[in-house]
Design a protein around this motif. Structure first.
Motif, mmCIF file in Angstrom:
data_model
loop_
_atom_site.group_PDB
_atom_site.id
_atom_site.type_symbol
_atom_site.label_atom_id
_atom_site.label_comp_id
_atom_site.label_asym_id
_atom_site.label_seq_id
_atom_site.Cartn_x
_atom_site.Cartn_y
_atom_site.Cartn_z
ATOM 1 N N ASP A 54 0.833 -1.256 0.031
ATOM 2 C CA ASP A 54 0.018 -0.151 0.038
ATOM 3 C C ASP A 54 0.883 1.204 -0.114
ATOM 4 O O ASP A 54 0.418 2.331 -0.583
ATOM 5 C CB ASP A 54 -1.156 0.162 1.198
ATOM 6 N N ASP A 69 -7.680 -8.242 -3.592
ATOM 7 C CA ASP A 69 -8.544 -7.563 -2.718
ATOM 8 C C ASP A 69 -7.776 -6.561 -2.130
ATOM 9 O O ASP A 69 -8.539 -5.395 -1.743
ATOM 10 C CB ASP A 69 -9.048 -8.681 -1.611
ATOM 11 N N ASP A 70 -6.374 -6.563 -1.746
ATOM 12 C CA ASP A 70 -5.861 -5.484 -0.968
ATOM 13 C C ASP A 70 -5.815 -4.321 -1.929
ATOM 14 O O ASP A 70 -6.043 -3.174 -1.533
ATOM 15 C CB ASP A 70 -4.427 -6.121 -0.497
ATOM 16 N N ALA A 73 -7.555 -3.445 -4.409
ATOM 17 C CA ALA A 73 -8.929 -2.726 -4.517
ATOM 18 C C ALA A 73 -9.218 -1.771 -3.265
ATOM 19 O O ALA A 73 -9.811 -0.815 -3.319
ATOM 20 C CB ALA A 73 -9.932 -3.779 -4.748
ATOM 21 N N GLY A 74 -8.788 -2.408 -2.050
ATOM 22 C CA GLY A 74 -9.196 -1.548 -0.853
ATOM 23 C C GLY A 74 -8.265 -0.483 -0.567
ATOM 24 O O GLY A 74 -8.697 0.389 0.300
ATOM 25 N N PHE A 75 -7.123 -0.149 -1.249
ATOM 26 C CA PHE A 75 -6.193 0.870 -1.083
ATOM 27 C C PHE A 75 -7.054 2.339 -1.221
ATOM 28 O O PHE A 75 -7.773 2.377 -2.188
ATOM 29 C CB PHE A 75 -5.140 0.987 -2.032
ATOM 30 N N THR A 76 -6.991 3.399 -0.295
ATOM 31 C CA THR A 76 -7.347 4.419 -0.546
ATOM 32 C C THR A 76 -6.567 5.527 -0.897
ATOM 33 O O THR A 76 -5.546 5.650 -0.362
ATOM 34 C CB THR A 76 -7.900 4.954 1.063
ATOM 35 N N ARG A 115 -3.345 1.405 -10.506
ATOM 36 C CA ARG A 115 -3.903 -0.040 -10.302
ATOM 37 C C ARG A 115 -3.807 -0.987 -11.228
ATOM 38 O O ARG A 115 -3.468 -2.069 -10.923
ATOM 39 C CB ARG A 115 -5.364 0.244 -9.724
#
Length: 123
Positions: A6, A109-110, A112-115, A92
């Motif tokens: 991340d 999944d990780d 896709a979850g990064f902000t 991404r």
């Protein structure tokens, strides 16, 4: 100490938004006529000092189906007209290709979850 996945995403987003904004500021300072479309630019991630990218990015949380250790990875072409959303999607996509090239799995999944770091977004 290797970067977390991340942190790599945030570092890439910071770099490409900074480059995009500098290119736009230079065009504005030069008084470039509208519409001013800069040519695309290209970048790459290179760990330097002979280290493989896999030595500077922590891939330990993920399984790997490959033992390759790339020394660089090339980002696709970008433009100073790209929006924050465009850059986010491009990073991404690039990270997906990067991880798949290294034989990494179960990272999607990780990723896709990064902000996005909000302080870097255009105002």
């Amino acid at each position: 100490m290797p970067l977390a996945f991340d942190d790599l995403y945030c570092a890439l987003f910071a770099h490409v938004t900074a480059i995009r904004d500098v290119c736009g500021a230079v065009a504005e300072a030069l008084g470039a006529a509208e519409p001013a479309i800069s040519t695309p630019w290209r970048a790459w991630l290179q760990s330097g000092d002979g280290f493989a990218v896999t030595q500077v990015v922590n891939l330990d949380p993920y399984l790997r189906d490959s033992s390759s250790h790339s020394v660089e990875a090339v980002l696709p072409q970008m433009s100073s007209e790209a929006s924050d959303d465009d850059l986010d999607e491009m990073i991404r996509d690039w990270l997906t290709v990067f991880m798949l090239d290294l034989g990494v799995r179960d990272f999607e999944d990780d990723l896709a979850g990064f902000t996005r770091p909000e302080e870097l977004l255009r105002r």
